[in-house]
Write an enzyme that holds these catalytic residues in place. Structure first.
Site: not given
Ligand code: EPU
Length: 340
Positions: A165, A241, A336
């Site tokens: 990012r 995010s 972010e």
């Molecule tokens: N999780 C939780 N609780 C929550 C949210 C997530 O426990 O409320 C856990 C999930 O269960 C999972 C892990 O965290 O084990 C990762 O969650 P998720 O796959 O939803 O992805 P993320 O790390 O929360 C990142 C990106 C998103 C992108 C997704 C999918 C960042 C900051 N965010 O989110 O990007 O869509 O992966 O690849 O890296 C954005 O940048 O605006 C964005 C939405």
């Protein structure tokens, strides 16, 4: 070009904050932008901000300066080299229009990045990413104008300083360049990228054999998953995010993991990446509100405007979350979203 004074930025930030700027200008070509920059050298403004779709911005207050926006549009196939097709997209194009166009043209590599809000120019500043793909994987080069000299430069991807990012455009060269267009290297042969566990499971759950999977399927599935997890900014203001996933030392990771062996994590070289959403949820913030700002109930990484929030309300909520996460896990979350 259109240019106006005392302009509302409500339609230009996905939090839907009703902030104003002193002057707003949108240009439709490099020549128009050059003209504007020449004018600014004659008659400088106190502050200058170039925005894209406003999907990663948090205005704390009105902006006492000039806000610029690119209206440079168009997708052009610039050359083909074996399987690779090089496509140049104008910085002002909506990112998802670009992804939809690539899939319709049978050009592959962007489909995992479907439905990410924002514009082409900002995608190259932010190195947007989702579902196992990042913009830098398909960027070939960035065409930009040097604000100080008016010179147009072509910066190859290896010189863009890309990381998770981030890029040189938001770090050492922040404010130095305005991106005019981005050239992507796409493939004519489709190879699905199912490296992200969550996406692979969604494909399996639909009973699709990976050998039959098409890029249009990937796009459709990513859109479905995003719509389930992320609030539509037209309905509930948000900027995706809010925090980046923190990358911590192995020692810190082991400290936390001893108390929470169920914590999800990803290798990040010598260090470990922890999902910020998980940390926020552990602190009890998922679905909670602080005044008119709230934490989305289906994804704790997303802060939302529940209606009538100001930038200060959202900042207050983010500080409360940062403090709680730090108290409980010893990790200070970094936004972010860019604060203005
Ligand atoms: N999780 C939780 N609780 C929550 C949210 C997530 O426990 O409320 C856990 C999930 O269960 C999972 C892990 O965290 O084990 C990762 O969650 P998720 O796959 O939803 O992805 P993320 O790390 O929360 C990142 C990106 C998103 C992108 C997704 C999918 C960042 C900051 N965010 O989110 O990007 O869509 O992966 O690849 O890296 C954005 O940048 O605006 C964005 C939405």
């Amino acid at each position: 070009m259109w240019d106006t004074n005392d302009y509302s930025l409500r339609r230009h930030n996905t939090f839907g904050l009703d902030v104003r700027c002193m002057r707003f200008a949108e240009y439709g070509s490099v020549e128009e932008l050059r003209g504007l920059l020449a004018e600014l050298r004659e008659c400088p403004v106190r502050r200058l901000l170039h925005i894209g779709g406003g999907s990663n911005l948090l205005f704390r207050a009105d902006f006492d300066g000039l806000v610029l926006h690119s209206g440079i549009l168009d997708f052009d196939i610039v050359r083909t080299d074996g399987d690779a097709v090089y496509v140049r997209a104008g910085a002002g194009e909506r990112w998802d229009d670009f992804v939809a166009w690539t899939v319709a043209m049978d050009l592959y590599g962007a489909e995992n990045l479907s439905l990410i809000p924002g514009e082409v120019g900002a995608s190259a500043v932010q190195n947007i990413g989702a579902y196992g793909a990042e913009a830098k994987d398909i960027i070939d080069s960035v065409e930009a104008i040097d604000v100080a000299t008016g010179e147009v430069v072509h910066i190859p991807v290896a010189e863009c300083g890309y990381g998770y990012r981030t890029s040189r455009f938001k770090t050492k060269d922040a404010g130095r360049y305005i991106i005019l267009s981005v050239t992507y290297r796409l493939a004519q042969r489709f190879t699905p990228n199912l490296t992200y566990g969550g996406l692979r499971r969604e494909v399996e759950a639909r009973g699709i054999d990976p050998v039959d999977l098409t890029a249009a399927d990937v796009r459709r599935i990513v859109i479905e998953v995003r719509r389930q997890k992320l609030p539509d900014p037209e309905v509930k203001g948000n900027a995706g995010s809010f925090f980046v996933n923190p990358i911590v030392s192995r020692d810190r990771f082991v400290d936390i993991w001893q108390h929470h062996p169920e914590m999800p994590s990803y290798d990040a070289g010598q260090e470990v990446k922890i999902p910020a959403g998980w940390l926020v949820e552990q602190c009890g913030w998922r679905g909670r509100r602080l005044g008119p700002a709230g934490v989305y109930d289906r994804q704790a990484l997303v802060l939302v405007n529940e209606g009538g929030a100001t930038g200060a309300d959202i900042v207050a909520l983010s500080r409360a979350i940062q403090t709680d996460v730090c108290r409980q896990f010893g990790v200070w979350l970094q936004p972010e979203v860019m604060f203005v």
